[in-house]
Design a protein around this motif. Structure first.
Motif, PDB file in Angstrom:
ATOM      1  N   ILE A  28      11.864 -14.041  -9.727  1.00  0.00           N
ATOM      2  CA  ILE A  28      12.714 -12.965  -9.217  1.00  0.00           C
ATOM      3  C   ILE A  28      12.244 -11.599  -9.690  1.00  0.00           C
ATOM      4  O   ILE A  28      12.209 -10.627  -8.918  1.00  0.00           O
ATOM      5  N   HIS A  29      11.875 -11.496 -10.963  1.00  0.00           N
ATOM      6  CA  HIS A  29      11.581 -10.184 -11.564  1.00  0.00           C
ATOM      7  C   HIS A  29      10.102  -9.834 -11.640  1.00  0.00           C
ATOM      8  O   HIS A  29       9.759  -8.677 -11.907  1.00  0.00           O
ATOM      9  N   VAL A  30       9.222 -10.811 -11.434  1.00  0.00           N
ATOM     10  CA  VAL A  30       7.778 -10.536 -11.516  1.00  0.00           C
ATOM     11  C   VAL A  30       7.082 -10.827 -10.188  1.00  0.00           C
ATOM     12  O   VAL A  30       6.441  -9.946  -9.620  1.00  0.00           O
ATOM     13  N   THR A  31       7.231 -12.055  -9.696  1.00  0.00           N
ATOM     14  CA  THR A  31       6.472 -12.457  -8.502  1.00  0.00           C
ATOM     15  C   THR A  31       6.920 -11.704  -7.255  1.00  0.00           C
ATOM     16  O   THR A  31       6.086 -11.116  -6.544  1.00  0.00           O
ATOM     17  N   ILE A  32       8.221 -11.719  -6.985  1.00  0.00           N
ATOM     18  CA  ILE A  32       8.703 -11.071  -5.756  1.00  0.00           C
ATOM     19  C   ILE A  32       8.435  -9.562  -5.756  1.00  0.00           C
ATOM     20  O   ILE A  32       7.937  -9.029  -4.752  1.00  0.00           O
ATOM     21  N   PRO A  33       8.721  -8.823  -6.859  1.00  0.00           N
ATOM     22  CA  PRO A  33       8.340  -7.395  -6.855  1.00  0.00           C
ATOM     23  C   PRO A  33       6.837  -7.188  -6.693  1.00  0.00           C
ATOM     24  O   PRO A  33       6.407  -6.201  -6.086  1.00  0.00           O
ATOM     25  N   GLY A  34       6.038  -8.120  -7.212  1.00  0.00           N
ATOM     26  CA  GLY A  34       4.586  -7.981  -7.117  1.00  0.00           C
ATOM     27  C   GLY A  34       4.065  -8.144  -5.701  1.00  0.00           C
ATOM     28  O   GLY A  34       3.035  -7.561  -5.342  1.00  0.00           O
ATOM     29  N   ILE A  35       4.756  -8.945  -4.890  1.00  0.00           N
ATOM     30  CA  ILE A  35       4.300  -9.167  -3.509  1.00  0.00           C
ATOM     31  C   ILE A  35       5.232  -8.491  -2.500  1.00  0.00           C
ATOM     32  O   ILE A  35       5.156  -8.781  -1.304  1.00  0.00           O
ATOM     33  N   LEU A  36       6.072  -7.579  -2.972  1.00  0.00           N
ATOM     34  CA  LEU A  36       7.031  -6.918  -2.085  1.00  0.00           C
ATOM     35  C   LEU A  36       6.358  -6.177  -0.926  1.00  0.00           C
ATOM     36  O   LEU A  36       6.857  -6.239   0.211  1.00  0.00           O
ATOM     37  N   PRO A  37       5.232  -5.468  -1.154  1.00  0.00           N
ATOM     38  CA  PRO A  37       4.571  -4.825  -0.003  1.00  0.00           C
ATOM     39  C   PRO A  37       4.173  -5.823   1.087  1.00  0.00           C
ATOM     40  O   PRO A  37       4.335  -5.537   2.280  1.00  0.00           O
ATOM     41  N   THR A  38       3.678  -6.992   0.675  1.00  0.00           N
ATOM     42  CA  THR A  38       3.313  -8.022   1.658  1.00  0.00           C
ATOM     43  C   THR A  38       4.553  -8.543   2.380  1.00  0.00           C
ATOM     44  O   THR A  38       4.541  -8.738   3.604  1.00  0.00           O
ATOM     45  N   ILE A  39       5.624  -8.770   1.635  1.00  0.00           N
ATOM     46  CA  ILE A  39       6.873  -9.259   2.229  1.00  0.00           C
ATOM     47  C   ILE A  39       7.386  -8.280   3.281  1.00  0.00           C
ATOM     48  O   ILE A  39       7.739  -8.667   4.402  1.00  0.00           O
ATOM     49  N   MET A  40       7.428  -6.998   2.927  1.00  0.00           N
ATOM     50  CA  MET A  40       7.975  -5.998   3.837  1.00  0.00           C
ATOM     51  C   MET A  40       7.075  -5.800   5.060  1.00  0.00           C
ATOM     52  O   MET A  40       7.565  -5.606   6.175  1.00  0.00           O
ATOM     53  N   THR A  41       5.768  -5.857   4.862  1.00  0.00           N
ATOM     54  CA  THR A  41       4.848  -5.705   5.986  1.00  0.00           C
ATOM     55  C   THR A  41       5.045  -6.827   7.003  1.00  0.00           C
ATOM     56  O   THR A  41       5.142  -6.587   8.218  1.00  0.00           O
ATOM     57  N   LEU A  42       5.133  -8.068   6.517  1.00  0.00           N
ATOM     58  CA  LEU A  42       5.339  -9.205   7.413  1.00  0.00           C
ATOM     59  C   LEU A  42       6.711  -9.148   8.076  1.00  0.00           C
ATOM     60  O   LEU A  42       6.861  -9.504   9.250  1.00  0.00           O
ATOM     61  N   LEU A  43       7.713  -8.687   7.321  1.00  0.00           N
ATOM     62  CA  LEU A  43       9.060  -8.597   7.880  1.00  0.00           C
ATOM     63  C   LEU A  43       9.116  -7.550   8.988  1.00  0.00           C
ATOM     64  O   LEU A  43       9.748  -7.779  10.040  1.00  0.00           O
ATOM     65  N   ILE A  44       8.469  -6.408   8.782  1.00  0.00           N
ATOM     66  CA  ILE A  44       8.440  -5.367   9.806  1.00  0.00           C
ATOM     67  C   ILE A  44       7.802  -5.890  11.082  1.00  0.00           C
ATOM     68  O   ILE A  44       8.298  -5.677  12.200  1.00  0.00           O
ATOM     69  N   MET A  45       6.675  -6.590  10.932  1.00  0.00           N
ATOM     70  CA  MET A  45       5.986  -7.136  12.108  1.00  0.00           C
ATOM     71  C   MET A  45       6.827  -8.183  12.816  1.00  0.00           C
ATOM     72  O   MET A  45       6.869  -8.237  14.056  1.00  0.00           O
ATOM     73  N   ASP A  46       7.541  -9.012  12.047  1.00  0.00           N
ATOM     74  CA  ASP A  46       8.396 -10.035  12.654  1.00  0.00           C
ATOM     75  C   ASP A  46       9.569  -9.413  13.404  1.00  0.00           C
ATOM     76  O   ASP A  46       9.940  -9.867  14.494  1.00  0.00           O
TER      77      ASP A  46
END
Length: 315
Positions: free
Chosen positions: A221-239
């Motif tokens: 929750i506090h390390v992995t997800i913040p670390g890949i947040l740009p990837t998460i948001m980019t994929l979410l925007i495209m979806d």
């Protein structure tokens, strides 16, 4: 004089560094010729055909239509009950699939990332990737066989004392069949970008979190997800941008039938039925252009909100 010349050459390079780089690496840039030609021929040139959404087109030598009719076809489909049924079906299926697939893919990637045994990790990844490479026709054939009245799932239900379920002919089951089969086929493949982004996270952050007493869940929750947040948001925007325009038309055409059409008919199948099958190309072009504009609005809005709240955006 020589010093003056070198200074001038440096200034030219600084003023136009891209041109200098192209001249230096021109052999590598030649590999871009085929992709650029592909996009020009198959993506940009066909955009000209959108003009028939505003003209009456009946086929023939005039590929841009015979007469100018303005917004006639837009008014026609906006008052067509079949269009609105397809529109809401598209939203329901796309949003439902996104709400299930997006978190499922992220959670699956987090779980795979925690697997320390390399052999087991590679086996899980390989098994989860395989469905992506199965032909869509084969996948839909498997789904029909498994869920048919004489299929293994209904046979199991009968043994458990439950009545057979008409999965493929009852409209209420279409969403579950469509979303469930899509998750099975795309789950493993969708984790690739997440796993790649996770490799760039500094391992010292995990060590620091472990020293502070954080378990695996809190580390995620506090390390992995913040670390890949740009990837998460980019994929979410495209979806989100593809909610209207990226429904799997081929899959729906292979799965639906007249009994489930009320729940399965989407914008893409409506365009196919009216344009390719029915020959009403102007009407189909108007519907396609309308859905493309909605997709543009969605991706622009989601990109703006993402940039505002998470400082991550596509542009």
């Amino acid at each position: 004089m020589s010093k003056a010349k070198t200074k001038k050459s440096k200034e030219v390079q600084i003023k136009d560094p891209l041109l200098h780089h192209v001249k230096k690496e021109w052999k590598l840039y030649t590999f871009l010729i085929i992709p650029i030609l592909y996009y020009i021929i198959f993506k940009y040139v066909p955009v000209i055909g959108n003009i028939i959404a505003f003209r009456r087109y009946k086929g023939g030598p005039n590929i841009l239509g015979e007469d100018w009719v303005g917004l006639r076809y837009f008014k026609q489909f906006l008052t067509d009950s079949n269009f609105w049924r397809a529109f809401w079906n598209t939203l329901r299926l796309s949003i439902g699939y996104l709400l299930v697939r997006f978190p499922a893919t992220l959670i699956f990637a987090l779980l795979i990332n925690e697997v320390k045994n390399k052999m087991w990790k590679k086996t899980v990844q390989t098994v989860s990737y395989l469905p992506h490479f199965i032909s869509l026709v084969v996948v839909c054939g498997m789904v029909k066989e498994l869920l048919s009245s004489t299929g293994p799932i209904n046979a199991l239900l009968v043994k458990l004392g439950v009545e057979k379920i008409a999965f493929m002919s009852e409209p209420g089951w279409f969403d579950i069949v469509y979303i469930g089969s899509g998750i099975w086929q795309a789950l493993g493949w969708g984790t690739i970008l997440y796993l790649t982004a996770m490799t760039n996270i500094n391992t010292e952050l995990y060590e620091a979190a472990a020293i502070d007493g954080a378990g695996k869940f809190k580390q995620a929750i506090h390390v992995t997800i913040p670390g890949i947040l740009p990837t998460i948001m980019t994929l979410l925007i495209m979806d989100i941008g593809n909610i209207i325009t990226a429904s799997n038309m081929q899959k729906i055409l292979l799965l639906y039938n007249p009994l489930t059409q009320s729940r399965a008919d989407i914008i893409d199948t409506l365009v196919y039925r009216m344009g390719i099958a029915g020959g009403n190309f102007s009407y189909a072009s108007a519907v396609g252009l309308f859905s493309a504009v909605i997709g543009l609005v969605l991706v622009t809005t989601s990109n703006y909100l993402s940039k505002k709240f998470t400082e991550t955006s596509l542009w």
